[in-house]
Design a protein around this motif. Structure first.
Motif, PDB file in Angstrom:
ATOM      1  N   TYR A  38       0.757  -1.172  -0.132  1.00  0.00           N
ATOM      2  CA  TYR A  38       0.103   0.119   0.027  1.00  0.00           C
ATOM      3  C   TYR A  38       0.884   1.200  -0.077  1.00  0.00           C
ATOM      4  O   TYR A  38       1.566   1.289   0.951  1.00  0.00           O
ATOM      5  CB  TYR A  38      -0.891   0.082   1.404  1.00  0.00           C
ATOM      6  CG  TYR A  38      -1.912   1.121   1.198  1.00  0.00           C
ATOM      7  CD1 TYR A  38      -3.100   1.399   0.456  1.00  0.00           C
ATOM      8  CD2 TYR A  38      -1.852   2.328   2.257  1.00  0.00           C
ATOM      9  CE1 TYR A  38      -3.833   2.090   0.328  1.00  0.00           C
ATOM     10  CE2 TYR A  38      -2.755   3.269   2.148  1.00  0.00           C
ATOM     11  CZ  TYR A  38      -3.723   3.308   1.166  1.00  0.00           C
ATOM     12  OH  TYR A  38      -4.585   4.360   1.183  1.00  0.00           O
ATOM     13  N   LYS A  90      -0.230   4.295  -1.440  1.00  0.00           N
ATOM     14  CA  LYS A  90      -1.074   5.633  -1.642  1.00  0.00           C
ATOM     15  C   LYS A  90      -1.422   6.269  -0.285  1.00  0.00           C
ATOM     16  O   LYS A  90      -2.470   6.648   0.038  1.00  0.00           O
ATOM     17  CB  LYS A  90      -2.690   5.266  -2.331  1.00  0.00           C
ATOM     18  CG  LYS A  90      -2.361   4.356  -3.720  1.00  0.00           C
ATOM     19  CD  LYS A  90      -3.617   3.957  -3.891  1.00  0.00           C
ATOM     20  CE  LYS A  90      -3.466   2.830  -5.417  1.00  0.00           C
ATOM     21  NZ  LYS A  90      -4.922   2.416  -5.586  1.00  0.00           N
ATOM     22  N   THR A 107      -8.511  11.022   7.367  1.00  0.00           N
ATOM     23  CA  THR A 107      -8.896  11.006   6.130  1.00  0.00           C
ATOM     24  C   THR A 107      -8.044   9.620   5.454  1.00  0.00           C
ATOM     25  O   THR A 107      -8.631   8.833   4.740  1.00  0.00           O
ATOM     26  CB  THR A 107      -8.486  12.095   4.984  1.00  0.00           C
ATOM     27  OG1 THR A 107      -9.382  13.134   5.847  1.00  0.00           O
ATOM     28  CG2 THR A 107      -8.887  12.032   3.834  1.00  0.00           C
ATOM     29  N   ASP A 108      -6.625   9.661   5.724  1.00  0.00           N
ATOM     30  CA  ASP A 108      -5.952   8.655   5.106  1.00  0.00           C
ATOM     31  C   ASP A 108      -6.194   7.065   5.586  1.00  0.00           C
ATOM     32  O   ASP A 108      -6.162   6.292   5.284  1.00  0.00           O
ATOM     33  CB  ASP A 108      -4.224   8.804   5.420  1.00  0.00           C
ATOM     34  CG  ASP A 108      -3.892  10.057   4.378  1.00  0.00           C
ATOM     35  OD1 ASP A 108      -4.335  10.229   3.324  1.00  0.00           O
ATOM     36  OD2 ASP A 108      -2.927  10.673   4.735  1.00  0.00           O
ATOM     37  N   HIS A 129      -9.379   6.245   6.640  1.00  0.00           N
ATOM     38  CA  HIS A 129     -10.625   5.746   6.019  1.00  0.00           C
ATOM     39  C   HIS A 129     -10.092   5.483   4.623  1.00  0.00           C
ATOM     40  O   HIS A 129     -10.757   4.270   4.158  1.00  0.00           O
ATOM     41  CB  HIS A 129     -11.587   6.842   5.985  1.00  0.00           C
ATOM     42  CG  HIS A 129     -11.988   7.445   7.190  1.00  0.00           C
ATOM     43  ND1 HIS A 129     -13.025   6.428   7.677  1.00  0.00           N
ATOM     44  CD2 HIS A 129     -11.894   8.201   8.207  1.00  0.00           C
ATOM     45  CE1 HIS A 129     -13.557   6.955   9.163  1.00  0.00           C
ATOM     46  NE2 HIS A 129     -12.650   8.148   9.314  1.00  0.00           N
ATOM     47  N   LYS A 130      -9.311   5.960   4.026  1.00  0.00           N
ATOM     48  CA  LYS A 130      -8.941   5.835   2.493  1.00  0.00           C
ATOM     49  C   LYS A 130      -8.177   4.410   2.685  1.00  0.00           C
ATOM     50  O   LYS A 130      -8.369   3.316   1.770  1.00  0.00           O
ATOM     51  CB  LYS A 130      -7.881   6.750   1.975  1.00  0.00           C
ATOM     52  CG  LYS A 130      -8.663   7.672   1.646  1.00  0.00           C
ATOM     53  CD  LYS A 130      -7.535   8.711   0.897  1.00  0.00           C
ATOM     54  CE  LYS A 130      -8.142  10.129   0.583  1.00  0.00           C
ATOM     55  NZ  LYS A 130      -7.082  11.179   0.077  1.00  0.00           N
ATOM     56  N   TYR A 131      -7.549   4.121   3.457  1.00  0.00           N
ATOM     57  CA  TYR A 131      -6.782   2.840   3.685  1.00  0.00           C
ATOM     58  C   TYR A 131      -7.713   1.678   4.094  1.00  0.00           C
ATOM     59  O   TYR A 131      -7.678   0.408   3.456  1.00  0.00           O
ATOM     60  CB  TYR A 131      -5.642   2.835   4.849  1.00  0.00           C
ATOM     61  CG  TYR A 131      -4.900   1.518   5.193  1.00  0.00           C
ATOM     62  CD1 TYR A 131      -4.197   0.847   4.192  1.00  0.00           C
ATOM     63  CD2 TYR A 131      -5.261   0.724   6.279  1.00  0.00           C
ATOM     64  CE1 TYR A 131      -3.782  -0.415   4.686  1.00  0.00           C
ATOM     65  CE2 TYR A 131      -4.748  -0.380   6.574  1.00  0.00           C
ATOM     66  CZ  TYR A 131      -4.010  -1.048   5.865  1.00  0.00           C
ATOM     67  OH  TYR A 131      -3.562  -2.094   6.123  1.00  0.00           O
ATOM     68  N   ASP A 189     -10.820   1.555   3.170  1.00  0.00           N
ATOM     69  CA  ASP A 189     -11.530   1.254   2.056  1.00  0.00           C
ATOM     70  C   ASP A 189     -10.856   0.406   1.021  1.00  0.00           C
ATOM     71  O   ASP A 189     -11.259  -0.651   0.571  1.00  0.00           O
ATOM     72  CB  ASP A 189     -12.042   2.449   1.344  1.00  0.00           C
ATOM     73  CG  ASP A 189     -13.128   3.641   2.247  1.00  0.00           C
ATOM     74  OD1 ASP A 189     -13.742   2.772   2.951  1.00  0.00           O
ATOM     75  OD2 ASP A 189     -13.095   4.597   1.763  1.00  0.00           O
ATOM     76  N   TRP A 190      -9.541   0.781   0.876  1.00  0.00           N
ATOM     77  CA  TRP A 190      -8.615  -0.052   0.218  1.00  0.00           C
ATOM     78  C   TRP A 190      -8.509  -1.442   0.582  1.00  0.00           C
ATOM     79  O   TRP A 190      -8.649  -2.428  -0.063  1.00  0.00           O
ATOM     80  CB  TRP A 190      -7.347   0.482   0.115  1.00  0.00           C
ATOM     81  CG  TRP A 190      -6.295  -0.244  -0.613  1.00  0.00           C
ATOM     82  CD1 TRP A 190      -6.023  -0.463  -2.046  1.00  0.00           C
ATOM     83  CD2 TRP A 190      -5.152  -1.240   0.041  1.00  0.00           C
ATOM     84  NE1 TRP A 190      -5.180  -1.341  -2.231  1.00  0.00           N
ATOM     85  CE2 TRP A 190      -4.559  -1.971  -1.217  1.00  0.00           C
ATOM     86  CE3 TRP A 190      -5.122  -1.573   1.495  1.00  0.00           C
ATOM     87  CZ2 TRP A 190      -3.523  -2.653  -1.011  1.00  0.00           C
ATOM     88  CZ3 TRP A 190      -3.988  -2.392   1.492  1.00  0.00           C
ATOM     89  CH2 TRP A 190      -3.505  -2.974   0.443  1.00  0.00           C
TER      90      TRP A 190
END
Length: 137
Positions: free
Chosen positions: A70, A72, A120-121, A123-125, A127-128
């Protein structure tokens, strides 16, 4: 860990940002190596118990980052997670952890700052991670 200088008051945002700025990949690896001890300390402290699941996610994130699975994610987020986790691990900090009721306030302060910065990061993680672990149709 060199990034934590002697402080005579509760860690503030500036102190925590300075520590984040000084974080290296070696510090990330150090946090990963100390995962069991850090997780245990969080799980067995009254004030930090609400961070048990969050710490698990943070460790998953930095391990996936280090494995190259990961990427991103901004370096700031990795450094902030590492700073928070290693600060919690430090046995001697502003308020010694053995003082009942007060010993984890400084740890809680650093975790709270970092969590706000990286929400925010996270949550993105997640989701990924959910997408990666879902069965393909």
């Amino acid at each position: 860990m060199r990034l934590f200088r002697k402080k005579t008051s509760l860690p503030d945002e500036e102190y925590t940002l300075d520590a984040v700025d000084q974080t290296t990949l070696a510090d990330v690896d150090d946090a990963i190596e100390k995962e069991e001890s850090i997780s245990s300390k969080i799980a067995h402290s009254g004030f930090l118990k609400k961070y048990v699941k969050l710490a698990q996610i943070m460790f998953m994130m930095i391990k996936d980052f280090r494995k190259g699975v990961y990427n991103k994610i901004p370096w700031f987020t990795i450094a902030a997670i590492t700073t928070a986790l290693l600060y919690v691990f430090m046995p001697i900090d502003l308020i010694p952890d053995f003082i009942p009721g007060l010993g984890f306030i400084d740890d809680l302060t650093v975790l709270t700052f970092v969590t706000g910065w990286i929400e925010t990061d996270l949550h993105k993680y997640l989701d990924w991670k959910l997408k990666e672990n879902s069965p393909t149709e």
